[in-house]
Enzyme design. Structure first.
Site: not given
Ligand code: PCA
Length: 215
Positions: A81, A91, A144, A167
């Site tokens: 990342e 979500r 995250c 990830h």
């Protein structure tokens, strides 16, 4: 004595029985990586609690390098990342039931931080080791990204510490619950974290190879 490495993984969430980030981190606990001992901590999938625990672990371990690892179900590669954004937009509720929408991680913080790890060198070493990997430009807007942003915000005041986020895909036992979803065997995930750490330790000036993508 060389600085230890702090490696974090997450608890399972969203109905999963395992979180591959934690399974991988667990297998590296106490390992000596090029003279640096690996300390590990499990972070909860909770917007409210997780940064306090990360802060505590950093204060206790005083690492030279912090790598936080999380699960990215649906991705097929190890994602290095690059960018943490100052946004929480969940979500699904986290494990404590919180579901922030359009909220800042740090109300007075900048819009984003970049990883301070040499991602290109890490990408090169992973690829050379035969592990599918990529640079990612979004760590999402869930816990995250929250941890990644919080980590980089904290490291502003710790010039001797480098840090970033990685990830990992589902492991095969999870993919059966998600027909068609890609997965990576845990042994490759463990090896990926090891290779990534070794590259980060060995590299002070990153390579200039492309890690970009078109949209
Ligand atoms: N993955 C989630 C949170 C915990 C984890 O392992 C994420 O990508 O935000």
């Amino acid at each position: 004595m060389t600085n230890p490495i702090l490696l974090t993984g997450f608890a399972p969430f969203d109905g999963e029985a395992v979180n591959p980030s934690w399974e991988a981190v667990l297998r590296l606990a106490g390992e000596d990586i090029d003279g640096h001992r690996v300390a590990i901590v499990q972070l909860p999938v909770s917007f409210g609690d997780t940064l306090r625990l990360l802060r505590q672990a950093i204060a206790e371990v005083r690492p030279g390098l912090v790598l936080c690892v999380g699960q990215a179900g649906g991705r097929s590669r190890i994602s290095l990342e690059r960018v943490a954004i100052n946004l929480q937009d969940a979500r699904i509720p986290d494990n404590a039931g919180a579901q922030p929408i359009d909220a800042a991680v740090e109300p007075d913080g900048p819009a984003a931080y970049f990883s301070s790890l040499p991602l290109k060198a890490m990408l090169r070493e992973l690829t050379d080791a035969g592990i599918p990997a990529e640079i990612s430009h979004s760590a999402g807007t869930y816990v995250c990204n929250h941890v990644f942003y919080g980590l980089m915000h904290l490291l502003r005041d710790e010039p001797a510490m480098r840090g970033g986020f990685l990830h990992v895909p589902y492991v095969p036992e999870q993919a059966v619950r998600h027909p068609g979803a890609p997965s990576l065997a845990l042994e490759y995930v463990v090896q990926a974290v090891r290779v990534a750490l070794r590259a980060a330790l060995a590299t002070r000036v990153d390579l200039r190879i492309s890690g970009g993508s078109e949209c």
